[in-house]
Design a protein around this motif. Structure first.
Motif, PDB file in Angstrom:
ATOM      1  N   LEU A  20       2.418   1.951  -3.416  1.00 37.15           N
ATOM      2  CA  LEU A  20       1.200   2.326  -4.379  1.00 37.15           C
ATOM      3  C   LEU A  20       1.032   3.853  -4.183  1.00 37.15           C
ATOM      4  O   LEU A  20       0.930   4.497  -5.214  1.00 37.15           O
ATOM      5  N   LYS A  38      -5.877  -5.815 -13.143  1.00 41.79           N
ATOM      6  CA  LYS A  38      -5.646  -4.763 -13.815  1.00 41.79           C
ATOM      7  C   LYS A  38      -6.470  -4.456 -14.990  1.00 41.79           C
ATOM      8  O   LYS A  38      -6.654  -3.218 -15.411  1.00 41.79           O
ATOM      9  N   ARG A  82      -8.450   4.312 -11.650  1.00 43.37           N
ATOM     10  CA  ARG A  82      -8.672   2.937 -12.317  1.00 43.37           C
ATOM     11  C   ARG A  82     -10.235   2.767 -12.654  1.00 43.37           C
ATOM     12  O   ARG A  82     -10.358   1.951 -13.760  1.00 43.37           O
ATOM     13  N   TYR A 134      -6.566   7.188  -6.643  1.00 39.08           N
ATOM     14  CA  TYR A 134      -6.280   5.865  -7.139  1.00 39.08           C
ATOM     15  C   TYR A 134      -7.448   5.355  -7.926  1.00 39.08           C
ATOM     16  O   TYR A 134      -7.469   4.621  -9.035  1.00 39.08           O
ATOM     17  N   PHE A 147       0.793  -1.170  -0.115  1.00 42.43           N
ATOM     18  CA  PHE A 147       0.037   0.048   0.105  1.00 42.43           C
ATOM     19  C   PHE A 147       0.807   1.228   0.146  1.00 42.43           C
ATOM     20  O   PHE A 147       0.506   2.165  -0.680  1.00 42.43           O
ATOM     21  N   TYR A 184      -6.971  -3.050  -7.638  1.00 40.46           N
ATOM     22  CA  TYR A 184      -5.627  -3.195  -7.621  1.00 40.46           C
ATOM     23  C   TYR A 184      -4.821  -4.730  -7.942  1.00 40.46           C
ATOM     24  O   TYR A 184      -3.791  -4.702  -8.495  1.00 40.46           O
TER      25      TYR A 184
END
Length: 495
Positions: free
Chosen positions: A94, A420, A110, A106, A91, A417
């Motif tokens: 990231l 992908k 995504r 994030y 984490f 996460y």
């Protein structure tokens, strides 16, 4: 409480406000307000992360639970090393690579704006309820001890925290967190020593009585899923702490305040691990209280609620001066959590809902937004606390509903996460499925008993709602993603 106790408590409150406000001169930019210019020492951040774990609820509830039952809650603490390792391994790197003050940037990258908006709104609502609940509990405690007006206590406490959080930004929050963490640890040690050396037959009697009544037990190790066995609490702790470390703004913002990734990893690891022995101290206080009042039954009402046993001991058994210090330590636990909520919520509001460039004129606008957001959040949390005085049941129901929706945060993060190539639509369907599962597990036992739908109520313990909900989000989202990708590949092949 004696006059000296009141003086010590007020001195603590005024001292914390003045110390936190002193960071105003270092808090002239949005970067300083949200990230402390990434120059805060690692040990301070570690103590701040620890203080975020502990609230006044923990300070009073853990001793109360051990007094009433046993150390079953310690299974939650044992899950923290795993979550801390995951933070260090995955984490922290990231979020340091994304380099945003908000944890939810994030998710926007995504899955798009809907994912960020969903998670950030749920975060803001739950933080508002959390801050309001803690203010209410602090008000109740001081009202019981001093008979001061509870609304006045809530307002004064709430605005005191707001002042230094608003003026000093994240630097004030983490530095006061560090001081408050030290105060609450010292307070717990003082209580343990006082309890052990106040036993009629000496310290050993604490262990004799507590052990004879299974007060050190970790609970059942059976395979049941409808009671709080050791395994149920442990699994619940793993998922909750993964959510804390993986998607909670309170924690992730602290990853970003360190000067380097190495320092951030140390802070995440040590801040979490510190909670393990300290939570054991709180539980030991509960077991020791049981021994203390069993050996001297005339000192307490046998029908007293478990959560009120520790405050009664603080007020009636500690010497003058120590009582004021212990009350200050309980307030320290609560104020550290509230200040964290204020700063992190203002940061989310600025970062996720206002796209502002970093030039000097826009940064002044950013500071105005941060100040205003901090003020509004603080005022609303005070309003929630005051509302709880008379309408606790309605707010409890709202809190339950908020926890249902926020339960999808971890599952959505794991989808992004670990998968992908997953599409936004697949994630959206997965979240809906998870929220439905969490809602069924949380609400069906409340609304369905005694009705024709009773056979369809959840047979599982409520702790497992976030576990099954997270798993449902991941599995449904992943399978939908596989199906969609397979269909796309098939259509391209046919063309």
């Amino acid at each position: 409480m004696s006059t000296i106790d009141v003086i010590i408590f007020i001195a603590y409150l005024v001292g914390i406000v003045l110390f936190g406000s002193s960071f105003y001169k270092k808090n002239k930019s949005s970067s300083a307000f949200t990230l402390g210019n990434q120059s805060i020492p690692g040990w301070v951040i570690a103590l701040s992360i620890f203080a975020t774990f502990v609230s006044s609820i923990s300070y009073l509830a853990l001793p109360g639970q051990a007094y009433l039952t046993n150390w079953n809650a310690f299974a939650f603490s044992l899950s923290i090393p795993f979550a801390s390792y995951m933070a260090v391994r995955f984490f922290v790197p990231l979020y340091r690579s994304i380099n945003s003050p908000s944890a939810y940037t994030y998710l926007e990258k995504r899955f798009g704006p809907w994912a960020k908006n969903y998670v950030s709104v749920m975060y803001l609502l739950t933080q508002l309820m959390r801050a309001g609940t803690i203010l209410f509990l602090l008000g109740i405690m001081l009202h019981t001890l001093l008979d001061w007006d509870i609304s006045t206590i809530i307002i004064v406490t709430g605005f005191s925290v707001m002042v230094y959080s608003l003026l000093g930004g994240i630097q004030a929050v983490v530095w006061t967190d560090a001081i408050q963490a030290i105060i609450l640890i010292v307070g717990a040690i003082v209580c343990i020593l006082t309890l052990m050396f106040s036993m009629p037959e000496g310290p050993g009697q604490v262990f004799e009585i507590a052990a004879a009544n299974d007060k050190f037990s970790l609970g059942s190790f059976g395979a049941s899923l409808n009671s709080s066995t050791f395994w149920v609490v442990l699994i619940y702790g793993i998922f909750i702490n993964l959510q804390n470390y993986g998607i909670d703004q309170n924690y992730i913002q602290r990853y970003m305040t360190s000067s380097s990734e190495k320092e951030a990893k140390k802070s995440a690891l040590y801040g979490g691990l510190l909670y393990v022995p300290v939570s054991a101290m709180f539980l030991f206080i509960g077991s020791a209280l049981y021994s203390f009042y069993t050996a001297q039954p005339g000192l307490i009402d046998p029908n007293i609620q478990a959560d009120k046993v520790f405050p009664q001991f603080i007020v009636n058994q500690l010497p003058n001066g120590l009582t004021g210090f212990l009350i200050a330590s309980v307030f320290a636990a609560g104020m550290s959590t509230i200040s964290t909520s204020i700063n992190s919520s203002a940061t989310v509001i600025l970062t996720d809902y206002f796209k502002i460039d970093s030039n000097s004129d826009d940064d002044k606008r950013s500071m105005r937004i941060l100040y205003l957001a901090s003020f509004i959040f603080s005022t609303l949390s005070i309003g929630v606390a005051i509302a709880m005085i008379n309408v606790q049941s309605a707010l409890d129901a709202w809190w339950k509903l908020a926890s249902i929706f926020s339960g999808g945060m971890l599952g959505l993060f794991l989808l992004g996460y670990l998968s992908k190539k997953l599409t936004s639509l697949s994630a959206f369907i997965g979240v809906i499925a998870g929220v439905v599962v969490i809602g069924w597990m949380s609400l069906s036992p409340i609304f369905f008993p005694g009705t024709s739908l009773e056979p369809y109520t959840s047979p599982f313990h409520s702790y497992l709602s976030i576990v099954f909900g997270t798993v449902a989000i991941f599995i449904v989202g992943f399978l939908i993603g596989v199906f969609v990708n397979k269909k796309v590949i098939t259509e391209k092949t046919s063309l």
